[in-house]
Write an enzyme that holds these catalytic residues in place. Structure first.
Site: not given
Ligand code: FAD
Ligand code: DHB
Length: 388
Positions: A199, A291, A295
């Site tokens: 980081y 991010p 978490k």
């Molecule tokens: P999601 O993974 O968002 O899943 C929700 C699902 O619901 C999706 O498949 C979607 O298509 C579906 N959905 C939405 N609306 C509807 C509807 N109306 N009807 C039916 N289905 C629906 N976290 C980190 O810790 N590190 C990272 O580097 C990181 N990078 C990220 C990058 C991006 C672009 C994003 C958007 C998030 C990132 N996150 C990251 C956050 C992490 O990916 C999320 O916290 C995690 O995906 C949460 O999981 P979830 O199942 O709650 O939601």
């Molecule tokens: C990654 C993403 C993060 O937000 C982080 O703090 C560490 C690693 C990753 O995508 O690998």
């Protein structure tokens, strides 16, 4: 059709909840707006807390993770090119994290759900929730142009930030902070820069060197919210990453073929409460963290841990108290992770402050943390994940 639990969304929250219920004999159906290829191809987080790893083990979906995931007992923090190692394992008395992509977690959970006869309705359009105040809520959706209605006992909205679940929850209160920058992330075929994640804080902004395996790297640089992906050629990205790592570590960057590049905005967001009647929110549907500190995915996992325990107590022992207190229980942990993610973001990014005092305070805080065992222990115990 009647199903005990309807789950909306097949992200990590929905899939893990469905499987946690399945192993206790409770049936559910998952309604997902997108198709399977899209869901399995979405590139996101990469660091799993041990609590998340344990949940994957508990549902028996840990074989590939155990083989391919990489255990890390520390991180590096670099400030203007000077790198400090944080020995998280030592500072926490043995805790570690697992580097394993969210894409892989999702693929493994989908495969397990389907292998156990679980139902995932792909491309379920126009999902709508009805009668959540009654003891027979209903969920309607369109599949191939036909309207389908399911009656259920409970609805779990695991449908992410833009889903329908939170919008259907009356009286919800929202807390939000939007940051003036995003993360440009790339995936590339290359050897990692170091043995653990770096980081990096630099006067030009934050950078993160992560990995997915010994041959695939995941790197990020802080960019202004107004930047577009077209502004960032691969060459510009590698140059900027090297600059922010400083001369010595720049030498260690292996430029590889970039096969994914995207910009994610940074946001802190919490919706309260996370339940109403028979509707429960989990994961990004209820909260977003920036991010920094990884978490987001881990909070989705802890939410569904609490929700599955509450539903299991209801179905097995007709016990209501865990369901009634779900929102309070989940939010207590959510707010601590919100604090940590906000704090890591503020210490490690540059904010282009009008007020230079604020920037100096953030620098001093980082210097204090890096020089104090108490400070490093605070960072470490949050990084590996607070207890459930
Ligand atoms: P999601 O993974 O968002 O899943 C929700 C699902 O619901 C999706 O498949 C979607 O298509 C579906 N959905 C939405 N609306 C509807 C509807 N109306 N009807 C039916 N289905 C629906 N976290 C980190 O810790 N590190 C990272 O580097 C990181 N990078 C990220 C990058 C991006 C672009 C994003 C958007 C998030 C990132 N996150 C990251 C956050 C992490 O990916 C999320 O916290 C995690 O995906 C949460 O999981 P979830 O199942 O709650 O939601
Ligand atoms: C990654 C993403 C993060 O937000 C982080 O703090 C560490 C690693 C990753 O995508 O690998």
């Amino acid at each position: 059709m009647h199903v005990p639990v309807v789950i909306i969304g097949s992200g990590p929250a929905g899939l893990l909840l469905s499987h946690l219920l399945h192993v206790q004999g409770i049936a559910s159906v998952i309604l997902e707006r997108k198709d399977r290829d899209y869901v399995e191809g979405r590139v996101r987080a990469g660091v799993l807390e041990m609590g998340t790893v344990d949940l994957m083990k508990r549902v028996g979906v840990d074989a590939r993770m155990t083989k391919e995931g990489i255990i890390h007992g520390g991180i590096y923090i670099s400030v203007n090119g000077k790198r400090t190692h944080v020995n998280i394992e030592e500072l926490t008395g043995g805790a570690t994290v697992m580097v394993y992509g969210q894409t892989e977690v999702t693929k493994d959970l989908i495969a397990a759900r389907l292998a156990h006869g679980g139902e995932i309705v792909w491309e379920a359009e126009d999902v709508s929730l009805h009668d959540i105040d009654s003891d027979r809520p209903r969920v309607r959706y369109l599949k191939d142009g036909n309207e389908v209605e399911i009656s259920c006992d409970y609805i779990a909205a695991c449908d992410g930030f833009h889903g329908v679940g939170r919008k259907s929850l009356p009286g919800v209160r929202e807390f939000e902070k939007v940051y003036p920058f995003g993360w440009l992330g790339v995936l590339a075929h290359a050897k990692p820069v170091a043995d653990e994640l770096i980081y990096a804080k630099h006067d030009r902004g934050f950078a993160l060197c992560s990995m997915r395996s010994e041959t695939v790297v995941r790197h990020y640089v802080q960019v202004p919210s107004t930047d577009k992906i077209e502004d960032w050629s691969d060459d510009r990205f590698w140059d900027e990453l090297r600059t922010r790592l400083g001369e010595e570590d720049a030498e260690l960057v292996n430029e590889g073929d970039v096969f994914e590049k995207s910009i994610a905005p940074l946001r802190s967001f919490v919706a309260e409460p996370m339940q109403h009647g028979r509707l429960f929110l989990a994961g990004d549907a209820a909260h977003i963290v920036p991010p920094t500190g990884a978490k987001g995915l881990n909070l989705a996992a802890s939410d569904v841990h609490y929700l599955s325990e509450a539903l299991i107590a209801k179905y097995k022992n007709n016990q209501n108290d865990l369901l009634s207190s779900y929102s309070d229980t989940a939010l207590a942990r959510v707010w601590k992770a919100e604090r940590f993610s906000w704090w890591m973001t503020s210490m490690l990014h540059t904010f282009g402050d009008q007020n230079e005092f604020d920037g100096r305070i953030r620098d001093a805080e980082l210097q204090y943390i890096l020089s104090s065992k108490a400070g490093l222990t605070n960072l470490s115990e949050n990084y590996v994940g607070l207890p459930y």
